[in-house]
Design an enzyme around this catalytic site. Structure first.
Site, PDB file in Angstrom:
ATOM      1  N   SER A   1     -51.645  26.852  -3.955  1.00 26.24           N
ATOM      2  CA  SER A   1     -52.233  26.896  -2.424  1.00 26.24           C
ATOM      3  C   SER A   1     -51.463  26.914  -1.533  1.00 26.24           C
ATOM      4  O   SER A   1     -50.398  27.682  -0.994  1.00 26.24           O
ATOM      5  CB  SER A   1     -51.942  25.228  -2.150  1.00 26.24           C
ATOM      6  OG  SER A   1     -52.552  24.662  -0.745  1.00 26.24           O
TER       7      SER A   1
ATOM      8  N   HIS B   1     -55.634  29.282  -4.437  1.00 30.02           N
ATOM      9  CA  HIS B   1     -56.224  28.387  -3.310  1.00 30.02           C
ATOM     10  C   HIS B   1     -56.285  28.259  -1.707  1.00 30.02           C
ATOM     11  O   HIS B   1     -55.271  28.488  -1.163  1.00 30.02           O
ATOM     12  CB  HIS B   1     -56.042  26.773  -3.667  1.00 30.02           C
ATOM     13  CG  HIS B   1     -56.178  25.282  -3.258  1.00 30.02           C
ATOM     14  ND1 HIS B   1     -57.516  24.943  -3.669  1.00 30.02           N
ATOM     15  CD2 HIS B   1     -56.076  24.179  -2.147  1.00 30.02           C
ATOM     16  CE1 HIS B   1     -57.781  24.026  -3.203  1.00 30.02           C
ATOM     17  NE2 HIS B   1     -57.338  23.994  -2.282  1.00 30.02           N
TER      18      HIS B   1
ATOM     19  N   ASP C   1     -56.896  26.761   1.840  1.00 32.86           N
ATOM     20  CA  ASP C   1     -57.870  25.422   2.555  1.00 32.86           C
ATOM     21  C   ASP C   1     -57.938  25.996   4.059  1.00 32.86           C
ATOM     22  O   ASP C   1     -57.602  26.105   4.535  1.00 32.86           O
ATOM     23  CB  ASP C   1     -56.168  23.847   3.580  1.00 32.86           C
ATOM     24  CG  ASP C   1     -56.292  23.096   1.399  1.00 32.86           C
ATOM     25  OD1 ASP C   1     -54.746  24.209   0.189  1.00 32.86           O
ATOM     26  OD2 ASP C   1     -57.439  23.813   0.532  1.00 32.86           O
TER      27      ASP C   1
ATOM     28  N   MET D   1     -58.956  24.528   7.547  1.00 36.29           N
ATOM     29  CA  MET D   1     -59.713  23.083   7.764  1.00 36.29           C
ATOM     30  C   MET D   1     -59.997  23.418   9.205  1.00 36.29           C
ATOM     31  O   MET D   1     -59.853  24.519  10.116  1.00 36.29           O
ATOM     32  CB  MET D   1     -58.862  21.724   7.771  1.00 36.29           C
ATOM     33  CG  MET D   1     -58.100  22.154   6.924  1.00 36.29           C
ATOM     34  SD  MET D   1     -56.392  21.355   6.500  1.00 36.29           S
ATOM     35  CE  MET D   1     -55.510  21.386   5.373  1.00 36.29           C
TER      36      MET D   1
ATOM     37  N   HIS E   1     -61.113  26.327  -0.172  1.00 37.15           N
ATOM     38  CA  HIS E   1     -61.657  24.484  -0.364  1.00 37.15           C
ATOM     39  C   HIS E   1     -61.699  24.263   0.970  1.00 37.15           C
ATOM     40  O   HIS E   1     -60.737  24.404   2.430  1.00 37.15           O
ATOM     41  CB  HIS E   1     -60.649  24.163  -1.115  1.00 37.15           C
ATOM     42  CG  HIS E   1     -60.215  22.515  -0.309  1.00 37.15           C
ATOM     43  ND1 HIS E   1     -59.139  21.235  -0.780  1.00 37.15           N
ATOM     44  CD2 HIS E   1     -61.112  21.494   0.126  1.00 37.15           C
ATOM     45  CE1 HIS E   1     -59.599  20.598  -0.509  1.00 37.15           C
ATOM     46  NE2 HIS E   1     -61.037  19.846   0.068  1.00 37.15           N
TER      47      HIS E   1
ATOM     48  N   MET F   1     -62.689  22.378   4.250  1.00 35.53           N
ATOM     49  CA  MET F   1     -62.280  21.429   4.870  1.00 35.53           C
ATOM     50  C   MET F   1     -63.289  21.059   6.141  1.00 35.53           C
ATOM     51  O   MET F   1     -62.400  20.782   7.243  1.00 35.53           O
ATOM     52  CB  MET F   1     -60.763  20.499   4.519  1.00 35.53           C
ATOM     53  CG  MET F   1     -60.612  20.168   3.106  1.00 35.53           C
ATOM     54  SD  MET F   1     -58.880  19.619   2.921  1.00 35.53           S
ATOM     55  CE  MET F   1     -58.649  21.433   2.528  1.00 35.53           C
TER      56      MET F   1
ATOM     57  N   MET G   1     -60.001  15.538  -4.601  1.00 32.34           N
ATOM     58  CA  MET G   1     -58.227  15.032  -3.595  1.00 32.34           C
ATOM     59  C   MET G   1     -58.547  14.351  -4.528  1.00 32.34           C
ATOM     60  O   MET G   1     -58.822  12.998  -4.267  1.00 32.34           O
ATOM     61  CB  MET G   1     -59.243  14.647  -2.617  1.00 32.34           C
ATOM     62  CG  MET G   1     -59.498  16.068  -1.847  1.00 32.34           C
ATOM     63  SD  MET G   1     -58.885  17.314  -1.730  1.00 32.34           S
ATOM     64  CE  MET G   1     -57.517  17.330  -0.860  1.00 32.34           C
TER      65      MET G   1
ATOM     66  N   ASP H   1     -56.807  18.199  -6.362  1.00 31.15           N
ATOM     67  CA  ASP H   1     -55.708  18.525  -5.610  1.00 31.15           C
ATOM     68  C   ASP H   1     -55.092  17.549  -4.782  1.00 31.15           C
ATOM     69  O   ASP H   1     -55.716  17.117  -4.181  1.00 31.15           O
ATOM     70  CB  ASP H   1     -56.885  19.283  -4.892  1.00 31.15           C
ATOM     71  CG  ASP H   1     -56.834  19.849  -3.399  1.00 31.15           C
ATOM     72  OD1 ASP H   1     -57.449  20.657  -2.716  1.00 31.15           O
ATOM     73  OD2 ASP H   1     -55.403  20.257  -3.031  1.00 31.15           O
TER      74      ASP H   1
HETATM   75  C1  DX5 Z   1     -54.372  19.036   1.638  1.00 29.80           C
HETATM   76  C2  DX5 Z   1     -55.492  20.640   0.367  1.00 29.80           C
HETATM   77  C3  DX5 Z   1     -54.344  20.559  -1.021  1.00 29.80           C
HETATM   78  C4  DX5 Z   1     -52.388  20.928  -0.246  1.00 29.80           C
HETATM   79  C5  DX5 Z   1     -52.381  20.373  -1.596  1.00 29.80           C
HETATM   80  O1  DX5 Z   1     -55.584  18.642   2.154  1.00 29.80           O
HETATM   81  O2  DX5 Z   1     -56.085  20.162   0.176  1.00 29.80           O
HETATM   82  O3  DX5 Z   1     -54.293  21.932  -1.339  1.00 29.80           O
HETATM   83  O4  DX5 Z   1     -52.728  22.062   0.850  1.00 29.80           O
HETATM   84  O5  DX5 Z   1     -50.531  20.736  -1.281  1.00 29.80           O
HETATM   85  P1  DX5 Z   1     -49.717  19.775  -2.081  1.00 29.80           P
HETATM   86  O6  DX5 Z   1     -49.803  20.122  -3.103  1.00 29.80           O
HETATM   87  O7  DX5 Z   1     -48.531  19.546  -1.084  1.00 29.80           O
HETATM   88  O8  DX5 Z   1     -50.509  18.548  -1.518  1.00 29.80           O
HETATM   89 ZN    ZN Z   2     -57.176  21.948  -0.730  1.00 32.29          ZN
END
Ligand code: DX5
Ligand code: ZN
Length: 226
Positions: free
Chosen positions: A9, A34, A36, A38, A67, A69, A139, A178
């Site tokens: 990630s 990965h 993320d 947001m 991913h 969000m 999740m 995740d």
């Molecule tokens: C959280 C993300 C994850 C996050 C994982 O909303 O979707 O991908 O980066 O980080 P850790 O492994 O620290 O939970």
């Molecule tokens: Zn994620």
């Protein structure tokens, strides 16, 4: 041994040195990177975006695992038109009234459509989109931040989801775990049925070691787990 995939990630990487972390991960043979995304609406945070992903694509050949969000993701699938075969784009079931439209648009790009589920969202809601997905992203924490604690009920959810998919002849659909995929939890997540492991602050980017060393440690751990 069941095949597995590691998806580090990048929001957990050293963002002041992301290029070097990405090259290191490519050298480790990372199965995915990965990313993320947001929007401070679906989750109370803002992180990486399409421009960062474009720069990653220019920097290395590793497949990208986006991913989303974000609210109403169906409105911005075209932002990811530089992704295609081998890449994954996941949207949250809870983020759209037009989930199938979003998934079909991802398929249209040539990427692998994924559906992401918050911890409380039942996977049985996926019954009418099984034809539209290649991945279910489960999740194991509430989305929005790295460094959270795994929600124990997520393990049983992954186990039940694997059974549910297999019963419907969809053994091909991959389950992505995740959130807090740590050196401790990775084994149980694999035993529960996870295929893709999003590795963040408690594994690949853990302060316990360097990125390459942590990646090898996680990979060996998963390799030795049935
Ligand atoms: C959280 C993300 C994850 C996050 C994982 O909303 O979707 O991908 O980066 O980080 P850790 O492994 O620290 O939970
Ligand atoms: Zn994620």
């Amino acid at each position: 041994m069941k095949k597995f995939f590691i998806s580090p990630s990048l929001m957990c990487s050293n963002l002041m040195n992301a290029g070097s972390d990405i090259k290191t991960l490519e050298g480790c043979g990372a199965d995915f990177l990965h990313i993320d995304v947001m929007d401070n609406h679906f989750v109370p945070n803002i992180t990486l975006g399409p421009d960062f992903a474009r720069a990653v694509r220019k920097t290395c050949g590793s497949p990208i695992d986006v991913h989303l969000m974000v609210e109403n993701p169906e409105n911005c699938i075209a932002c990811w038109n530089f992704l295609g075969e081998g890449d994954i784009i996941s949207v949250h079931y809870e983020s759209s009234r037009h989930v199938q439209k979003a998934l079909a648009a991802i398929r249209e790009l040539g990427a692998r459509p994924g559906i992401a589920l918050n911890p409380a969202t039942p996977f049985t809601l996926l019954g009418h989109v099984l034809d539209d997905i290649d991945v279910v992203l489960v999740m194991t924490v509430n989305p929005g931040f790295a460094g959270q604690r795994l929600i124990p009920a997520a393990l049983e959810k992954i186990q039940a989801l694997r059974l549910w998919l297999d019963e419907r002849g969809r053994g091909d659909i991959l389950i992505e775990a995740d959130g807090n995929v740590s050196f401790d939890s990775a084994r149980s997540l694999k035993e529960a049925g996870a295929d893709i492991f999003v590795a963040g602050s408690s594994s690949v980017f853990s302060p316990e070691g360097g990125v390459a060393e942590n990646y090898a440690r996680l990979k060996n751990m998963l390799k030795n787990t049935l």
